[in-house]
Motif scaffolding. Sequence first.
Motif, PDB file in Angstrom:
ATOM      1  N   LEU A 281      40.574  40.331  40.145  1.00  0.00           N
ATOM      2  CA  LEU A 281      40.034  39.541  41.251  1.00  0.00           C
ATOM      3  C   LEU A 281      39.194  38.357  40.805  1.00  0.00           C
ATOM      4  CD1 LEU A 281      39.011  42.369  43.771  1.00  0.00           C
ATOM      5  CD2 LEU A 281      41.255  41.317  43.360  1.00  0.00           C
ATOM      6  N   GLN A 282      39.052  38.167  39.503  1.00  0.00           N
ATOM      7  CA  GLN A 282      38.197  37.073  39.049  1.00  0.00           C
ATOM      8  C   GLN A 282      38.779  35.709  39.376  1.00  0.00           C
ATOM      9  OE1 GLN A 282      35.029  37.820  38.129  1.00  0.00           O
ATOM     10  NE2 GLN A 282      35.928  39.766  38.836  1.00  0.00           N
ATOM     11  N   GLY A 283      40.113  35.636  39.463  1.00  0.00           N
ATOM     12  CA  GLY A 283      40.735  34.375  39.858  1.00  0.00           C
ATOM     13  C   GLY A 283      40.382  33.979  41.281  1.00  0.00           C
ATOM     14  N   ILE A 284      40.090  34.956  42.128  1.00  0.00           N
ATOM     15  CA  ILE A 284      39.622  34.658  43.484  1.00  0.00           C
ATOM     16  C   ILE A 284      38.156  34.262  43.453  1.00  0.00           C
ATOM     17  CG2 ILE A 284      39.236  35.593  45.794  1.00  0.00           C
ATOM     18  CD1 ILE A 284      41.526  37.532  45.324  1.00  0.00           C
ATOM     19  N   VAL A 285      37.345  35.075  42.778  1.00  0.00           N
ATOM     20  CA  VAL A 285      35.896  34.896  42.788  1.00  0.00           C
ATOM     21  C   VAL A 285      35.506  33.502  42.299  1.00  0.00           C
ATOM     22  CG1 VAL A 285      33.712  35.718  41.827  1.00  0.00           C
ATOM     23  CG2 VAL A 285      35.464  37.356  42.548  1.00  0.00           C
ATOM     24  N   THR A 286      36.151  33.055  41.228  1.00  0.00           N
ATOM     25  CA  THR A 286      35.751  31.783  40.619  1.00  0.00           C
ATOM     26  C   THR A 286      36.096  30.572  41.489  1.00  0.00           C
ATOM     27  OG1 THR A 286      37.844  31.716  39.404  1.00  0.00           O
ATOM     28  CG2 THR A 286      35.929  32.685  38.275  1.00  0.00           C
ATOM     29  N   THR A 287      36.967  30.753  42.486  1.00  0.00           N
ATOM     30  CA  THR A 287      37.347  29.633  43.349  1.00  0.00           C
ATOM     31  C   THR A 287      36.538  29.592  44.642  1.00  0.00           C
ATOM     32  OG1 THR A 287      39.079  30.932  44.439  1.00  0.00           O
ATOM     33  CG2 THR A 287      39.704  29.689  42.462  1.00  0.00           C
ATOM     34  N   LEU A 288      35.631  30.548  44.839  1.00  0.00           N
ATOM     35  CA  LEU A 288      34.882  30.626  46.087  1.00  0.00           C
ATOM     36  C   LEU A 288      33.569  29.870  45.993  1.00  0.00           C
ATOM     37  CD1 LEU A 288      35.336  34.415  46.961  1.00  0.00           C
ATOM     38  CD2 LEU A 288      36.552  32.462  47.967  1.00  0.00           C
TER      39      LEU A 288
END
Length: 385
Positions: free
Chosen positions: A177-184
Motif C-alpha cells: 500500500l505504500q504506492g497509495i500512501v506516498t501519493t496522498l
Amino acid sequence: RLAALRRRRHRQRQAAERGEPTPSSYTATTCDVDSDMLRLGYVERALHTAEFHAADSDMLRVVTYNVLAEMYLADGYGAAQFEYCANKALLTGYRDMILSRELPAYHADILCLQEVEERRFQNTIMACLRSLSYQGKTVMKHNMSEGLATVWRTDRFQYRDTKTYVVRDEFRDNPLLQGIVTTLPSWMRGELRLRNTVLQLTHLQQKSDGRDLIVCNTHLYYQPMADGQRLILALAMLKLLAAFKESVVAGSTSLLPAATIFCGDLNSIPERSVHQLFTTGSISATPGEGRAEPNRDGLAYACEHPQTFGCALPHESVPWSNYTHPFVGLLDYIYYDETALELHRLVPMPREDVVREFTALPSVRFCSDHLPVINDLKFKQTVAA
C-alpha cells in the motif's frame, strides 16, 4: 452521560406505564403473541428464497445486511436518531426476535453482516443459524464492540482460512500500500490514520467440485462528505484482496477458476467514485460526464485497478437499501468476479409503501435501518487458465 441514563430510564418507565415492554421484560413469549410480528417486513421477500440451493448446485445465494448494532441505540441515542420509530421497535428483544426469524428465511449460502456485536452474533444470529448447518466468523472494528460477520453453509463449503485487516495499520506497515500512501496529501493521510475500518477475507472451498471461493466483507466510513476517504480505503482493500487471491490460487488444485464476491455497506451511492472503481477499474482526477461525481471532501485522485466486478444494482428498480428520515439511498452492495460468476436473479426489495408504513426504518416491521441485498449468482463452468 448520567443525564442521558436518567432520560433513558424515564422513557422506559413511561413505556411501562403505557403497557409497552421494557428491555428487561421483553421476552420471546411477548414477541410471539405481538400482533406486529404477524406482518414482518421480510416475509414477502422470503417467498423468493423459500428453499436452499442444492449443495452441489451451480447457484449461489448471497446476502449482505447491515443489522444495526445495539450500541447505536443505547443511552437514548436510538430514540433521538430514529425519533419516528416506536419505542418497542428499538428494544433488543424485539429486534433480535425479528432477526432470528428473518435470517433463516433467506436460505442463504453466504451471509455478510455488518454492525454485528459478538454477543448478538453468538446469542441471536448463530443461535438461529447453527442448527441449519451454518458456521461463521467475526472481526470487530479497531477499538469498537461492533464489526463484521461472515457466515456460510457447512454442508456446502469447507472452511479454509480467514484473513482480517485493520486498514489503517496496513497503510503504515504493508509494502503493498505504500504506492497509495506516498501519493496522498498529508491531510488525507492524517484522516486515514483515524479510521477503524476493517476488511474480512474468508477462503472457502466448495465440497462438490473443489472450487475456491473468496468472500470479502467490509463496512466503510460513514461520514457523508468523506468520499475520498472511502475511495482510498476501497482501493487499498482491492490490493489486499488481490494478494490474498494470488496466494489462494497458488495453493489450489482446482481446475475451476477461483470465484470472488465483495460485499458490504460501503456508505456510498452508485454515483460516487467507490462504485465506479469496482465496476470500471479506474477513476479520473477530474470526473466528467458519465463518470463518478467529484469527491465531496476535496480529494482529486486518479487511480486504476486491474480487477473489475459485476454488480446488480437494486436502484435500477428500487433506489435504496438504507431508508431513514431524511436520508434514503443505496449504500449496500454485492460485487462478483465476472470471470467465475454471473447474475441469475436479484431478489426484489420490499415495496416502498411497506417500507414507509411507519415513516422509515427501523420500525415494528423491520429491525434495521438497512434492508438486506440478496443476489442469486451462478458459477460459470469454465476451466481456470
